[in-house]
Design a protein around this motif. Structure first.
Motif, PDB file in Angstrom:
ATOM      1  N   ILE A 199       0.703   2.375   8.878  1.00 50.05           N
ATOM      2  CA  ILE A 199       1.658   2.722   8.384  1.00 50.05           C
ATOM      3  C   ILE A 199       2.369   3.884   8.686  1.00 50.05           C
ATOM      4  O   ILE A 199       1.594   4.766   8.761  1.00 50.05           O
ATOM      5  CB  ILE A 199       1.509   2.718   6.598  1.00 50.05           C
ATOM      6  CG1 ILE A 199       0.942   1.458   6.091  1.00 50.05           C
ATOM      7  CG2 ILE A 199       2.556   3.281   5.892  1.00 50.05           C
ATOM      8  CD1 ILE A 199       0.406   1.488   4.603  1.00 50.05           C
ATOM      9  N   LEU A 230       0.698  -1.125  -0.078  1.00 52.65           N
ATOM     10  CA  LEU A 230      -0.006   0.126   0.124  1.00 52.65           C
ATOM     11  C   LEU A 230       0.766   1.183  -0.125  1.00 52.65           C
ATOM     12  O   LEU A 230       0.356   2.349  -0.460  1.00 52.65           O
ATOM     13  CB  LEU A 230      -1.004   0.049   1.154  1.00 52.65           C
ATOM     14  CG  LEU A 230      -1.981   1.065   1.218  1.00 52.65           C
ATOM     15  CD1 LEU A 230      -2.962   0.945   0.218  1.00 52.65           C
ATOM     16  CD2 LEU A 230      -2.978   0.760   2.719  1.00 52.65           C
ATOM     17  N   GLU A 251      -4.151   1.838   8.464  1.00 56.81           N
ATOM     18  CA  GLU A 251      -3.347   0.669   8.187  1.00 56.81           C
ATOM     19  C   GLU A 251      -2.149   0.494   9.183  1.00 56.81           C
ATOM     20  O   GLU A 251      -1.495  -0.512   8.936  1.00 56.81           O
ATOM     21  CB  GLU A 251      -3.029   0.844   6.386  1.00 56.81           C
ATOM     22  CG  GLU A 251      -4.170   0.565   5.647  1.00 56.81           C
ATOM     23  CD  GLU A 251      -4.640  -0.778   5.832  1.00 56.81           C
ATOM     24  OE1 GLU A 251      -4.019  -1.724   5.677  1.00 56.81           O
ATOM     25  OE2 GLU A 251      -6.066  -0.793   5.762  1.00 56.81           O
ATOM     26  N   ILE A 271      -5.740   7.141   5.857  1.00 58.46           N
ATOM     27  CA  ILE A 271      -5.634   5.643   5.208  1.00 58.46           C
ATOM     28  C   ILE A 271      -4.275   4.953   5.729  1.00 58.46           C
ATOM     29  O   ILE A 271      -4.313   3.777   6.409  1.00 58.46           O
ATOM     30  CB  ILE A 271      -5.654   5.503   3.785  1.00 58.46           C
ATOM     31  CG1 ILE A 271      -7.097   5.903   3.468  1.00 58.46           C
ATOM     32  CG2 ILE A 271      -5.408   4.233   3.200  1.00 58.46           C
ATOM     33  CD1 ILE A 271      -7.099   6.155   1.790  1.00 58.46           C
TER      34      ILE A 271
END
Length: 175
Positions: A84, A25, A82, A78
């Motif tokens: 991240i 991603l 996630e 996002i």
């Protein structure tokens, strides 16, 4: 054969020959490119990007608008959802180009003002007719935003649609 049939055939070729199912991603080049929707100016092609290497946001003129900033914010959200948490620098590239269609709207300041979310009297500050000045304006705008992470690298490029070359207008610098 219709256009849709042609595109579906091309997708089948892509799925059979080029598709990779395990792309992460987070872009592998740690890069986001903001560019124009002009079909002559596809960042993936002119910068040689491979799938999964960069996030590409495209809009009319490749300009920094309220919706561009909203999209950047949503991408950040996002990434957080996630889990991240990028370490090290992330590259933010603003890519404008010569002969941009947005220049055809110079006599429509109300339309441009609505697009940029500014007063019509301020439209001239966006340097619509000069891609070199416009990219410098947009990079300067991004540098003032506290919502963008410090430590990101930002640069501004102009692509020449007559020669196929990219010029660095705003050299890479920290936000």
């Amino acid at each position: 054969m219709s256009t849709l049939e042609t595109l579906i055939d091309r997708n089948h070729d892509f799925a059979e020959q080029q598709f990779t199912s395990d792309l992460p991603l987070m872009p592998t080049l740690r890069t986001m490119v903001i560019s124009c929707v002009d079909p002559r100016v596809d960042p993936a092609h002119l910068l040689g990007l491979e799938p999964g290497e960069a996030l590409v946001l495209r809009n009319i003129g490749g300009r920094i608008t309220p919706s561009t900033l909203q999209a950047i914010g949503m991408l950040g959200a996002i990434a957080q959802v996630e889990g991240i948490n990028p370490t090290g620098p992330f590259n933010l590239i603003v890519l404008h180009h010569t002969d941009c269609g947005i220049t055809r709207l110079e006599n429509k300041p109300e339309m441009l003002a609505g697009y940029f979310g500014i007063d019509p009297a301020a439209v001239t500050s966006k340097a619509i007719s000069d891609p070199h000045k416009a990219v410098a304006v947009d990079v300067a705008t991004l540098k003032t935003l506290a919502v963008l992470p410090k430590g990101w690298l930002i640069s501004g490029l102009v692509y020449d649609v007559a020669t196929g070359t990219v010029e660095v207008v705003v050299p890479e610098a920290l936000l």
